[in-house]
Motif scaffolding. Structure first.
Motif, PDB file in Angstrom:
ATOM      1  N   GLU A  54       0.822  -1.205   0.000  1.00 33.07           N
ATOM      2  CA  GLU A  54       0.000   0.000   0.000  1.00 33.07           C
ATOM      3  C   GLU A  54       0.860   1.260   0.000  1.00 33.07           C
ATOM      4  O   GLU A  54       0.382   2.343  -0.339  1.00 33.07           O
ATOM      5  N   THR A  55       2.124   1.091   0.369  1.00 32.65           N
ATOM      6  CA  THR A  55       3.059   2.220   0.359  1.00 32.65           C
ATOM      7  C   THR A  55       3.912   2.226  -0.895  1.00 32.65           C
ATOM      8  O   THR A  55       4.082   3.259  -1.545  1.00 32.65           O
ATOM      9  N   THR A  56       4.443   1.058  -1.258  1.00 31.71           N
ATOM     10  CA  THR A  56       5.408   0.993  -2.362  1.00 31.71           C
ATOM     11  C   THR A  56       4.803   0.525  -3.676  1.00 31.71           C
ATOM     12  O   THR A  56       5.396   0.742  -4.732  1.00 31.71           O
ATOM     13  N   PHE A  57       3.663  -0.177  -3.647  1.00 29.55           N
ATOM     14  CA  PHE A  57       3.049  -0.733  -4.860  1.00 29.55           C
ATOM     15  C   PHE A  57       4.045  -1.587  -5.645  1.00 29.55           C
ATOM     16  O   PHE A  57       4.064  -1.568  -6.860  1.00 29.55           O
ATOM     17  N   ASN A  58       4.857  -2.337  -4.898  1.00 27.67           N
ATOM     18  CA  ASN A  58       5.841  -3.195  -5.542  1.00 27.67           C
ATOM     19  C   ASN A  58       5.157  -4.476  -6.013  1.00 27.67           C
ATOM     20  O   ASN A  58       4.604  -5.239  -5.231  1.00 27.67           O
ATOM     21  N   TYR A  59       5.222  -4.708  -7.311  1.00 24.78           N
ATOM     22  CA  TYR A  59       4.551  -5.857  -7.923  1.00 24.78           C
ATOM     23  C   TYR A  59       5.113  -7.166  -7.397  1.00 24.78           C
ATOM     24  O   TYR A  59       4.376  -8.132  -7.185  1.00 24.78           O
ATOM     25  N   LEU A 134       5.648  14.151  -5.769  1.00 24.25           N
ATOM     26  CA  LEU A 134       6.755  13.194  -5.715  1.00 24.25           C
ATOM     27  C   LEU A 134       6.328  11.842  -5.162  1.00 24.25           C
ATOM     28  O   LEU A 134       6.756  10.791  -5.671  1.00 24.25           O
ATOM     29  N   ASP A 135       5.480  11.821  -4.137  1.00 22.29           N
ATOM     30  CA  ASP A 135       5.053  10.537  -3.560  1.00 22.29           C
ATOM     31  C   ASP A 135       4.368   9.665  -4.612  1.00 22.29           C
ATOM     32  O   ASP A 135       4.617   8.450  -4.685  1.00 22.29           O
ATOM     33  N   SER A 136       3.515  10.275  -5.418  1.00 23.44           N
ATOM     34  CA  SER A 136       2.833   9.519  -6.467  1.00 23.44           C
ATOM     35  C   SER A 136       3.811   9.068  -7.544  1.00 23.44           C
ATOM     36  O   SER A 136       3.715   7.957  -8.064  1.00 23.44           O
ATOM     37  N   GLU A 137       4.760   9.937  -7.871  1.00 23.56           N
ATOM     38  CA  GLU A 137       5.800   9.593  -8.847  1.00 23.56           C
ATOM     39  C   GLU A 137       6.576   8.369  -8.369  1.00 23.56           C
ATOM     40  O   GLU A 137       6.844   7.440  -9.152  1.00 23.56           O
ATOM     41  N   ASN A 138       6.906   8.355  -7.089  1.00 27.90           N
ATOM     42  CA  ASN A 138       7.651   7.227  -6.528  1.00 27.90           C
ATOM     43  C   ASN A 138       6.847   5.931  -6.607  1.00 27.90           C
ATOM     44  O   ASN A 138       7.358   4.882  -7.025  1.00 27.90           O
ATOM     45  N   GLN A 139       5.598   5.973  -6.198  1.00 29.96           N
ATOM     46  CA  GLN A 139       4.773   4.775  -6.182  1.00 29.96           C
ATOM     47  C   GLN A 139       4.546   4.223  -7.587  1.00 29.96           C
ATOM     48  O   GLN A 139       4.619   3.011  -7.815  1.00 29.96           O
ATOM     49  N   CYS A 140       4.288   5.118  -8.520  1.00 29.36           N
ATOM     50  CA  CYS A 140       4.059   4.673  -9.897  1.00 29.36           C
ATOM     51  C   CYS A 140       5.343   4.120 -10.516  1.00 29.36           C
ATOM     52  O   CYS A 140       5.303   3.119 -11.244  1.00 29.36           O
ATOM     53  N   SER A 141       6.478   4.758 -10.236  1.00 33.45           N
ATOM     54  CA  SER A 141       7.759   4.259 -10.734  1.00 33.45           C
ATOM     55  C   SER A 141       8.050   2.879 -10.166  1.00 33.45           C
ATOM     56  O   SER A 141       8.548   1.988 -10.870  1.00 33.45           O
ATOM     57  N   SER A 142       7.729   2.692  -8.896  1.00 37.76           N
ATOM     58  CA  SER A 142       7.944   1.399  -8.250  1.00 37.76           C
ATOM     59  C   SER A 142       7.107   0.315  -8.915  1.00 37.76           C
ATOM     60  O   SER A 142       7.607  -0.776  -9.224  1.00 37.76           O
ATOM     61  N   TYR A 143       5.844   0.609  -9.155  1.00 36.39           N
ATOM     62  CA  TYR A 143       4.968  -0.376  -9.774  1.00 36.39           C
ATOM     63  C   TYR A 143       5.428  -0.696 -11.195  1.00 36.39           C
ATOM     64  O   TYR A 143       5.500  -1.873 -11.588  1.00 36.39           O
TER      65      TYR A 143
END
Length: 449
Positions: A54-59, A134-143
């Motif tokens: 829910e924080t990192t959205f790591n697949y 930036l927070d959204s950029e990070n999460q989307c980049s992670s996913y």
């Protein structure tokens, strides 16, 4: 001499032998590690990633859906990459064929934004997307990146019995190299671990083994020297290997004429029925890969439009209109030439192209990187990439390895009945490798002979 004395001397000899063996092992270890980064120099190695999806959205950790802002991220990052492509072509229009991986550069900038502060951070985030924080950029980049890695993290696929099956991978790797004079904040390393997974190294640039250490990451002979005054340089590498979902027939490859800007050339064409896409300026096809979540796209400007003119007008609107024209029932008998573009293995600077994207201040001493370090003199010397090698043939797409799969599919005969047009890529054209889900380009290049 009694047996107890013999046993005592024997124990001494054993301890001495073990000590000598240990010294030899230490000596060999020291020699073998001198040309590579130590655990102390690899700052990203031992930083634990947050596994809360829910924080990192790591697949890879089990994220089942993309962040809510992912559609905005996808369109905005694609728009940025197309700007980078237009700038790159403008600066390298003398090259007949080239390819680069703008997705790597976008991810590098996303990580760098976490180290920037105040207006410097705003500038980087806005260059990538003026719709996201930036927070959204990070999460989307992670996913985005973790989903690609989940399909191809080790270069092999594993079947249900745990055995390696068909080889397939897409590798996007980013690296940051800091001079040892720079102290790195833990929060920056944590942001990298949580969202980006880049390699971060800090070492003495003037060390006699510094070049060998860098090349142990980037590839043999990638760099030949380091400037001790440089504080930070960023470099990325990429590679791909996969077969076509629908392979070509053995007899679907034949010689034909390609009308290069330098004259007529004889090349090998691969012909099959593929999904047709188009705008009023260009036509193209989409062809899917078998094991990776990637599709190959080829786009050729109309006869009355030069490649240079088309690329200069290839905005995100043109790109999205092209992809939106896709219909599952719209097929064309497409003839695409086999081609190969080889990398020289050297970092290619993207400084000029990024400056033209509005990021000129990144490379000046005015950049604020206080979220990376307390030092007030850290600057970015360069953002570069080692451009990938790409070979496209009747078996699939290969990078550092050649694709030599057996071509046995009967695609052309089964699909040609429903193909209602023909399209021959016999003039200079654009090709892309695109993520299936987001339509973010991984590779963009041009082909001429």
């Amino acid at each position: 001499r009694d047996s107890s004395t013999s046993r005592g001397l024997g124990d001494v000899y054993k301890r001495q032998a073990l000590l000598c063996a240990g010294l030899i092992a230490v000596t060999f270890t020291a020699c073998s590690s001198a040309d590579s980064f130590s655990d102390k120099e690899n700052l990203s190695k031992n930083v634990e990633r947050n596994s809360d999806t829910e924080t990192t959205f790591n697949y890879s950790d089990g994220a089942v859906s993309a962040p809510t802002e992912y559609n905005s991220y996808s369109s905005e990052v694609s728009d940025f990459e197309l700007k980078l492509f237009r700038n790159y072509y403008k600066n390298n229009s003398d090259k007949k064929s080239f390819v680069f991986a703008p997705a790597n550069t976008a991810l590098t900038l996303g990580l760098l934004a976490n180290g920037a502060a105040k207006q410097s951070q705003t500038n980087i985030v806005n260059a990538l997307s003026d719709e996201l924080v930036l927070d959204s950029e990070n999460q989307c980049s992670s996913y985005f990146q973790s989903r690609l890695k989940a399909f191809s993290s080790d270069g092999t696929n594993t079947d249900e019995n745990g055995k390696n099956s068909e080889k397939a991978y897409v590798k996007l790797n980013q690296s940051m190299f800091f001079n040892d004079t720079v102290d790195i904040r833990k929060n920056f390393l944590k942001a990298n671990a949580d969202f980006y997974g880049a390699n971060i190294f800090r070492f003495v640039f003037s060390d006699e083994n510094a070049v060998k250490k860098v090349n142990s990451v980037l590839g043999e002979n990638a760099v030949t020297s380091l400037d001790n005054s440089n504080n930070l340089f960023c470099t990325s590498t990429s590679d791909i290997y996969d077969e076509w979902l629908n392979a070509y027939e053995k007899d679907a490859v034949a010689d034909g004429t390609f009308y290069s800007e330098s004259g007529e050339k004889t090349v090998k064409y691969m012909t099959s029925a593929e999904n047709y896409i188009h705008t009023d300026k260009a036509q193209g096809i989409i062809k899917y890969m078998r094991n990776t979540p990637v599709k190959f796209v080829a786009i050729m400007p109309n006869e009355d439009t030069s490649l240079e003119s088309y690329i200069s007008s290839m905005t995100y609107l043109e790109y999205s209109d092209m992809l939106d024209s896709f219909k599952i029932t719209s097929l064309t008998n497409a003839s695409v030439p086999e081609f190969s573009i080889k990398s020289n293995g050297k970092p290619t600077s993207l400084k000029s192209e990024l400056e033209d994207c509005g990021l000129a201040d990144i490379f000046t001493d005015s950049i604020n990187l206080s979220n990376i370090t307390l030092s007030d003199d850290l600057f970015v010397n360069d953002i570069s990439e080692i451009q990938p090698s790409v070979t496209v043939n009747s078996a699939g797409i290969g990078g550092s390895e050649s694709v030599k799969a057996t071509v046995t599919a009967n695609t052309l005969k089964s699909d040609s009945k429903t193909a209602d047009s023909t399209l021959k890529f016999d003039r200079p054209f654009i090709f892309m490798l695109i993520d299936n889900e987001s339509n973010i380009p991984l590779y963009i290049g041009t082909v001429d002979f």
